[in-house]
Write an enzyme that holds these catalytic residues in place. Structure first.
Site, PDB file in Angstrom:
ATOM      1  N   ARG A   1      -8.755  -7.616   4.534  1.00 55.97           N
ATOM      2  CA  ARG A   1      -8.938  -7.586   5.981  1.00 55.97           C
ATOM      3  C   ARG A   1      -8.402  -8.826   6.693  1.00 55.97           C
ATOM      4  NH1 ARG A   1     -13.492  -4.976   3.904  1.00 55.97           N
ATOM      5  NH2 ARG A   1     -13.907  -2.885   4.779  1.00 55.97           N
TER       6      ARG A   1
ATOM      7  N   GLY B   1     -14.494  -9.613  -0.027  1.00 53.29           N
ATOM      8  CA  GLY B   1     -15.336 -10.633   0.564  1.00 53.29           C
ATOM      9  C   GLY B   1     -14.802 -12.048   0.517  1.00 53.29           C
ATOM     10  N   VAL B   2     -13.582 -12.250   0.048  1.00 56.59           N
ATOM     11  CA  VAL B   2     -13.024 -13.603  -0.031  1.00 56.59           C
ATOM     12  C   VAL B   2     -12.648 -14.069   1.372  1.00 56.59           C
ATOM     13  CG1 VAL B   2     -11.145 -15.016  -0.937  1.00 56.59           C
ATOM     14  CG2 VAL B   2     -12.197 -13.259  -2.377  1.00 56.59           C
TER      15      VAL B   2
ATOM     16  N   ASP C   1     -10.960  -8.753  -5.697  1.00 57.37           N
ATOM     17  CA  ASP C   1     -10.969  -8.826  -4.241  1.00 57.37           C
ATOM     18  C   ASP C   1     -12.309  -8.328  -3.719  1.00 57.37           C
ATOM     19  OD1 ASP C   1     -10.866  -6.008  -4.041  1.00 57.37           O
ATOM     20  OD2 ASP C   1      -8.751  -5.954  -3.509  1.00 57.37           O
TER      21      ASP C   1
ATOM     22  N   LYS D   1      -7.123  -0.621 -10.311  1.00 60.87           N
ATOM     23  CA  LYS D   1      -7.908  -1.166  -9.200  1.00 60.87           C
ATOM     24  C   LYS D   1      -9.128  -0.272  -8.967  1.00 60.87           C
ATOM     25  CE  LYS D   1      -7.551  -2.231  -4.231  1.00 60.87           C
ATOM     26  NZ  LYS D   1      -8.502  -1.244  -3.692  1.00 60.87           N
TER      27      LYS D   1
ATOM     28  N   THR E   1      -5.039   2.791  -8.039  1.00 61.47           N
ATOM     29  CA  THR E   1      -6.400   2.887  -7.507  1.00 61.47           C
ATOM     30  C   THR E   1      -7.117   4.047  -8.179  1.00 61.47           C
ATOM     31  OG1 THR E   1      -5.740   1.928  -5.392  1.00 61.47           O
ATOM     32  CG2 THR E   1      -7.776   3.205  -5.433  1.00 61.47           C
TER      33      THR E   1
ATOM     34  N   SER F   1       0.825  -1.195   0.000  1.00 66.10           N
ATOM     35  CA  SER F   1       0.000   0.000   0.000  1.00 66.10           C
ATOM     36  C   SER F   1       0.863   1.250   0.000  1.00 66.10           C
ATOM     37  CB  SER F   1      -0.908   0.011   1.228  1.00 66.10           C
ATOM     38  OG  SER F   1      -1.583   1.242   1.358  1.00 66.10           O
TER      39      SER F   1
END
Length: 352
Positions: free
Chosen positions: A300, A278-279, A276, A221, A153, A103
């Site tokens: 997360r 919710g995986v 990506d 992204k 992003t 990041s």
């Protein structure tokens, strides 16, 4: 036992304000919840009596053959979870053979992350800045640190409205922590920290100029609309990371897994599409690959695992996910990611 357990364990160790920062989404957090719920609605339809003795999980992305079709999506502020911060995450990713997308808002500089895991694959996430010279300096810094791709992003002309953070008064990092990639970006600066600016001025022309300024592959992204996906292909973008920012930007947008078929159709195999959002299970990975994703990113769960057990926590979490992927491949009757097609998904007929 599973990735969700790491959140439960991490919350016992984290400052509740920092736990809310990790967990939270924008506004009513509808998209945040929908990312996981959409995976749960999809059903797998296995085949039987097919020799699945050999089922290597590897996939190759931009020259890197990963240990499994998973990468670490960019997440900020790892030192909120562990004093080693992104260094620990990088070592765990290296041990698992997966790409870490560093990041721009990391609490360890990309150079120091590279030093912590030399030789490991890493990409760099970038918010293009209003000052071109700052963007160029960030790209140069990432390139010097051995990053092999840029993940730009594009869904953040303004910051998402995280109401948990507002309620908690969490607007900046605690004393002693800072976004290290934003320090000393001009020659002659000594300790100057710049703020990350979300720019509503960003256009496709900025992406064109970025591509001209670097030899690294450029992925976007945050592209959600098929027309934008087609435009990205037309302009020579190298890949897409289909992401709604984990539900942290515009609330009520669809889950990424629901958008994947449309994006895959728009791209038509011309560039890789990653996903990506919710995986949480190996079956989620299988579903995304079956619908056309080249690999999936996790966000997360990395921070929860880091808070739960530092580097070893992230290593265990990735190994657990690897085991779940392997289990799902075997039980679906397929021999690896390249054997997955939409035929492995069950779609009940719509009632007339």
């Amino acid at each position: 036992m599973n990735l969700r357990d790491y959140e439960t364990a991490a919350r016992e160790k984290l400052d509740p304000v920092h736990a809310d920062f990790i967990a939270g989404g924008a506004r009513d957090e509808i998209t945040l919840r929908e990312n996981e719920a959409a995976f749960a609605r999809l059903r797998l339809l296995p085949r039987v009596l097919r020799d699945t003795t050999r089922r290597p999980p590897a996939r190759t992305l931009f020259g890197h053959r990963g240990g499994m079709p998973v990468l670490l999506s960019p997440t900020a502020f790892h030192k909120l979870a562990d004093p080693e911060g992104e260094r620990a995450t990088a070592r765990a990713a290296a041990a698992a053979g997966v790409i870490m997308i560093v990041s721009m808002a990391a609490t360890v500089s990309v150079g120091d992350i590279a030093a912590a895991a030399p030789g490991a694959p890493r990409w760099f996430q970038l918010y293009p800045q209003p000052e071109p010279g700052i963007t160029e300096a960030l790209v140069a810094r990432a390139t010097a640190a051995g990053c092999s791709a840029l993940v730009v992003t594009v869904d953040s002309p303004v910051r998402g409205a995280g109401e948990r953070n507002r309620r908690n008064g969490f607007h900046d990092l605690p004393p002693g922590l800072r976004c290290e990639n934003m320090v000393d970006l001009r020659a002659g600066e000594h300790g100057r920290l710049r703020q990350i600016v979300m720019s509503p001025e960003l256009t496709w022309e900025h992406i064109d100029r970025l591509r001209e300024a670097t030899s690294l592959p450029v992925l976007l992204k945050g592209v959600l609309h098929p027309d934008d996906a087609r435009e990205a292909v037309r302009r020579g973008v190298d890949g897409l990371l289909l992401s709604n920012h984990g539900g942290r930007q515009l609330d009520t947008v669809p889950a990424t897994i629901d958008l994947l078929p449309g994006i895959a159709d728009a791209v038509a195999g011309r560039i890789p599409v990653l996903l990506d959002g919710g995986v949480r299970r190996g079956t989620d990975v299988v579903k995304a690959l079956a619908l056309g994703a080249s690999a999936v990113g996790i966000g997360r769960p990395v921070l929860w695992a880091l808070a739960e057990g530092g580097e070893q926590g992230v290593r265990r979490m990735l190994e657990l996910l690897r085991e779940e992927i392997d289990d799902a491949l075997a039980l679906c009757g397929v021999t690896g990611p390249d054997d997955l097609t939409p035929a492995v998904l069950f779609r009940p007929r719509e009632r007339s």
